[in-house]
Enzyme design. Structure first.
Site, PDB file in Angstrom:
ATOM      1  N   ARG A  44       0.829  -1.205   0.000  1.00 41.93           N
ATOM      2  CA  ARG A  44       0.000   0.000   0.000  1.00 41.93           C
ATOM      3  C   ARG A  44       0.867   1.261   0.000  1.00 41.93           C
ATOM      4  NH1 ARG A  44      -1.722   1.716   4.742  1.00 41.93           N
ATOM      5  NH2 ARG A  44      -2.032  -0.422   5.497  1.00 41.93           N
ATOM      6  N   TYR A  96     -17.573  16.298 -14.783  1.00 45.72           N
ATOM      7  CA  TYR A  96     -17.898  14.870 -14.859  1.00 45.72           C
ATOM      8  C   TYR A  96     -18.860  14.472 -13.740  1.00 45.72           C
ATOM      9  CZ  TYR A  96     -17.181   9.871 -13.945  1.00 45.72           C
ATOM     10  OH  TYR A  96     -17.364   8.540 -13.669  1.00 45.72           O
ATOM     11  N   ASP A 167      -8.583  18.126 -14.586  1.00 45.61           N
ATOM     12  CA  ASP A 167      -8.879  16.768 -15.032  1.00 45.61           C
ATOM     13  C   ASP A 167      -8.553  16.705 -16.521  1.00 45.61           C
ATOM     14  OD1 ASP A 167     -10.007  14.391 -15.989  1.00 45.61           O
ATOM     15  OD2 ASP A 167     -11.650  14.446 -14.539  1.00 45.61           O
TER      16      ASP A 167
END
Length: 377
Positions: A44, A96, A167
């Site tokens: 992780r 989005y 984005d």
């Protein structure tokens, strides 16, 4: 190096001479008993294969730091983890649907405010308050393909002490590099063009800020939405063909858009820069092309459902950027989390369709669209 070369040559296994670096699947790694240190400890927190992908992601954007996440929304959530109670984010109304859902449904519980504005082109210094911490931009916007002047937004935001997040999913670093235009952070749904085959989920964050990079490292460890070694390995390979795919898809999209604009079954075609001469100028100044997404509405008397059912090549499905063409109905699919009023404010009509052009032969795609138009009358 040009991006076509970077996509292929950003990584080499100099230790073993392998043309393709190996995949490391280990979840845990041996540490030095004396110091407790090692290059990696637990997957992780870091993994050699994910680290290789992050090197590629940074190289593509010309960034100092790259981070890979399990999904595009995991990447966006990690970026939003930079915010603190009382902070405000300015976003375009046509953002989005997944980002809208996060802001609309999760911000309030975190003590955050999201302010959606109809047009970022109208943003001025007076729109920033002491609470404004971030401006989140999509350009071109999804699915209206509205274009935002990133240099102008960066200047306004930075003067107010706010971060600029872009984005860049639709453009990818092949066509647009937001960090070079003044953005602090670029985020992508790597599920789309970077992966390009509709068979894995991934998200990417890049930045030149060491401080932001430290926060993204913490987000990976604390939130845990990291990309697996196997998908990291696959994404490294997918990226090698990214510039080739983008070039083919964009070329076909331009031909299809020109055809749609002249077809009597089509009422309106939306492209980056199509709204105004000013947006066209901005798109040309900050991007190397319009990309491969087309939004359009059918003319009166053409049945939308019949048209979609008649299509043989574009698949009626969410997502975009794959080698296969995909078509969707944003109002009920990608942006269904938005209320009818929010969609209206964003310029997303109930008749709008979004076409993601794949790498099929453009003549076959045009012929299929034509026969579907005929079937829908």
């Amino acid at each position: 190096m040009r991006i076509e070369t970077t996509a292929v040559q950003a990584l080499r296994d100099h230790e073993h001479g392998a043309v393709v670096p190996p995949i490391h699947l280990a979840s845990t790694f041996e540490l030095d008993p004396a110091t407790g240190e090692g290059d990696f400890a637990y997957q992780r927190g870091g993994n050699p294969t994910r680290a290789q992908l992050e090197t590629v992601l940074a190289a593509l954007d010309g960034a100092a730091h790259g981070f890979a996440f399990a999904t595009g929304m995991a990447a966006t959530a990690a970026v939003f983890s930079l915010l603190r109670t009382g902070d405000e984010v300015i976003l375009p109304a046509s953002v989005y649907g997944g980002t809208y859902r996060f802001v609309d449904q999760l911000f309030e519980a975190r003590g955050l405010t999201g302010r959606f504005v109809p047009d970022l082109a109208d943003l001025t210094a007076d729109d920033f308050t002491p609470a404004t911490r971030m401006v989140f931009v999509e350009t071109p916007a999804n699915p209206t393909l509205r274009v935002t002047d990133l240099r102008r937004i960066a200047a306004l935001a930075h003067a107010a002490g706010a971060l600029v997040v872009v984005d860049n999913t639709f453009m990818t670093p092949v066509l647009q590099r937001p960090l070079e235009l003044g953005a602090d952070i670029a985020v992508q749904s790597a599920t789309k063009y970077l992966a390009g085959h509709s068979d894995l989920l991934a998200g990417a964050v890049t930045t030149n800020s060491d401080e932001i990079a430290a926060s993204m490292t913490l987000a990976q460890k604390a939130l845990g939405g990291v990309l697996s070694p196997f998908d990291s390995y696959r994404l490294i390979q997918d990226i090698k063909t990214l510039p080739l795919r983008i070039a083919r898809q964009q070329s076909s999209a331009q031909a299809i858009a020109a055809h749609l604009a002249e077809h009597d079954a089509v009422g309106r075609v939306l492209l980056p820069g199509s709204l105004s001469a000013d947006e066209a100028r901005i798109q040309e100044s900050q991007a190397a092309g319009p990309g491969a997404i087309i939004s359009f509405e059918l003319a009166d008397g053409v049945d939308r459902v019949a048209f979609l059912r008649a299509l043989r090549l574009p698949v009626y499905a969410v997502s975009l950027g794959g080698v296969e063409s995909l078509i969707c109905h944003p109002a009920t699919m990608t942006h269904e989390a938005m209320s009818p009023q929010a969609r209206a404010d964003a310029g997303i009509s109930d008749e709008l369709l979004r076409l993601s052009v794949g790498i099929e032969h453009v003549d076959d795609l045009i012929a299929d669209l034509d026969q579907a138009f005929a079937a829908a009358r």
